[in-house]
Write an enzyme that holds these catalytic residues in place. Structure first.
Site, PDB file in Angstrom:
ATOM      1  N   TYR A  54       0.828  -1.205   0.000  1.00 12.55           N
ATOM      2  CA  TYR A  54       0.000   0.000   0.000  1.00 12.55           C
ATOM      3  C   TYR A  54       0.860   1.251   0.000  1.00 12.55           C
ATOM      4  CZ  TYR A  54       1.035   0.915   4.949  1.00 12.55           C
ATOM      5  OH  TYR A  54       1.674   1.204   6.125  1.00 12.55           O
ATOM      6  N   GLU A  74      12.288   3.047  14.376  1.00  8.08           N
ATOM      7  CA  GLU A  74      11.372   4.099  13.911  1.00  8.08           C
ATOM      8  C   GLU A  74      10.129   4.021  14.781  1.00  8.08           C
ATOM      9  OE1 GLU A  74       9.731   3.373   9.979  1.00  8.08           O
ATOM     10  OE2 GLU A  74       9.832   1.217  10.246  1.00  8.08           O
ATOM     11  N   LEU A  82      10.983   1.776   7.394  1.00  3.44           N
ATOM     12  CA  LEU A  82      10.397   2.144   6.107  1.00  3.44           C
ATOM     13  C   LEU A  82      11.140   3.408   5.640  1.00  3.44           C
ATOM     14  CD1 LEU A  82       7.934   1.428   4.196  1.00  3.44           C
ATOM     15  CD2 LEU A  82       7.014   3.578   5.049  1.00  3.44           C
ATOM     16  N   LYS A 133       6.440  -1.851   2.218  1.00  5.46           N
ATOM     17  CA  LYS A 133       5.157  -1.356   2.742  1.00  5.46           C
ATOM     18  C   LYS A 133       4.078  -2.421   2.534  1.00  5.46           C
ATOM     19  CE  LYS A 133       3.276   3.340   3.087  1.00  5.46           C
ATOM     20  NZ  LYS A 133       3.278   3.502   4.516  1.00  5.46           N
TER      21      LYS A 133
HETATM   22  N1  PLP Z   1       7.528   4.311   9.026  1.00  3.46           N
HETATM   23  C1  PLP Z   1       6.415   3.560   8.997  1.00  3.46           C
HETATM   24  C2  PLP Z   1       6.417   2.250   9.690  1.00  3.46           C
HETATM   25  C3  PLP Z   1       5.268   4.016   8.318  1.00  3.46           C
HETATM   26  O1  PLP Z   1       4.162   3.259   8.285  1.00  3.46           O
HETATM   27  C4  PLP Z   1       5.305   5.296   7.700  1.00  3.46           C
HETATM   28  C5  PLP Z   1       4.153   5.813   6.975  1.00  3.46           C
HETATM   29  O2  PLP Z   1       3.182   5.168   6.731  1.00  3.46           O
HETATM   30  C6  PLP Z   1       6.492   6.042   7.764  1.00  3.46           C
HETATM   31  C7  PLP Z   1       7.579   5.520   8.432  1.00  3.46           C
HETATM   32  C8  PLP Z   1       6.575   7.389   7.120  1.00  3.46           C
HETATM   33  O3  PLP Z   1       6.666   7.278   5.735  1.00  3.46           O
HETATM   34  P1  PLP Z   1       6.210   8.479   4.799  1.00  3.46           P
HETATM   35  O4  PLP Z   1       6.987   9.684   5.253  1.00  3.46           O
HETATM   36  O5  PLP Z   1       6.584   8.044   3.435  1.00  3.46           O
HETATM   37  O6  PLP Z   1       4.752   8.663   5.005  1.00  3.46           O
END
Ligand code: PLP
Length: 282
Positions: free
Chosen positions: A33, A176, A200, A144
């Site tokens: 996703y 994170e 991520l 993701k």
């Molecule tokens: N880390 C995780 C586990 C996430 O689910 C998300 C966003 O959904 C992020 C980091 C932040 O990613 P982004 O800045 O691309 O939204």
């Protein structure tokens, strides 16, 4: 419309949309996703989101023959059907619709699901509370995938404790958060965990690092420990929906607030960049 849903060619309000029980997303979470910000019906950082989406599909070996151009046209139609000028758009692709067998079905036709609805941009000012929890996710957090149970449980624990987010660690090393990245300011430098399989690779994280470099702020992509986190001058949660939110309490302990000027400078630079990209897409 207040919101829109889409599934394999059919648009309907989210509450009325239904999908087949045999979609492998239903019983395996066998899909990937993305979530995007849409302002004034224009996408922010669509290219970066599509690139990560393709990486996730490739890792899970999901064949999704639709071109980026064709997908973008459907995403745009979804966004255009929603009245709000400030939307959060979600889309997912699952491997196939088939009888439940773990291995891939002989013939796979991917399914595309989209949701979009009005969600205002988060308030950047207020310092947030976070809870610290062990990172019990799998070894490919850079993907993701739809399988988010450890993140769902962590987000619920955070909510029950009056916190906005859960910070994950593995053996005392911070990775994170449950749905965002964590950035730290210390002695005028920006530090965050490297973009490896433990996090991520956030689109927002990458933009903050880019902006910090442009502002002459040293950037260090080296993971930090829980002790280092508690000694940070500032901590910031970053994500598509949050942008950059300051953290002021970790497990009820007051932290940070020691370099607010630099924190605000980065937040301001990010918002300016965000709006300039939206303008450029008009
Ligand atoms: N880390 C995780 C586990 C996430 O689910 C998300 C966003 O959904 C992020 C980091 C932040 O990613 P982004 O800045 O691309 O939204």
């Amino acid at each position: 419309m207040e919101n829109i849903g889409y599934y394999n060619g059919t648009f309907a309000p989210m509450e009325q949309l239904s999908i087949p029980a045999l979609d492998r997303g239903v019983y395996f979470g066998d899909g990937v996703y993305e979530a995007l910000r849409v302002e004034r019906h224009r996408f922010f950082a669509l290219k970066e989101h599509l690139s990560r989406f393709r990486d996730s599909l490739a890792f899970l070996r999901i064949a999704f023959p639709m071109t980026d151009e064709a997908l973008t046209a459907i995403l745009q139609e979804a966004a255009d059907r929603v009245e709000s000028d400030s939307q959060q758009l979600y889309f997912q692709v699952t491997r196939a619709t088939a009888m439940r067998t773990h291995s891939f079905p002989d013939s796979c036709e991917a399914n595309l699901l989209i949701f979009s609805r009005g969600v205002p941009l988060a308030d950047q000012k207020e310092y947030r509370r976070v809870v610290v929890l062990p990172d019990t996710r799998w070894g490919h957090c850079n993907i993701k995938s739809l399988n988010l149970i450890p993140s769902v449980l962590a987000a619920e624990t955070a909510k029950e404790r009056g916190c906005s987010e859960a910070v994950f660690h593995r053996d005392g090393i911070v990775s994170e958060c449950s749905s965002s990245n964590l950035l730290m300011l210390k002695d005028g430098a920006l530090r965050t965990a490297p973009a490896d399989e433990r996090i991520l690779p956030g689109v927002t994280r990458a933009h903050f690092l880019m902006l910090a470099r442009e502002l002459g702020i040293p950037v260090d992509e080296t993971a930090f420990t829980l002790e280092e986190m508690l000694d940070a001058d500032e901590l910031m949660i970053t994500s598509t929906s949050a942008h950059g939110l300051p953290v002021g309490f970790v497990d009820d302990k007051p932290v940070c607030g020691r370099d607010e000027a630099l924190l605000r400078k980065l937040q301001k630079a990010y918002r300016a960049f965000f709006w300039s990209e939206i303008e450029a897409n008009q």
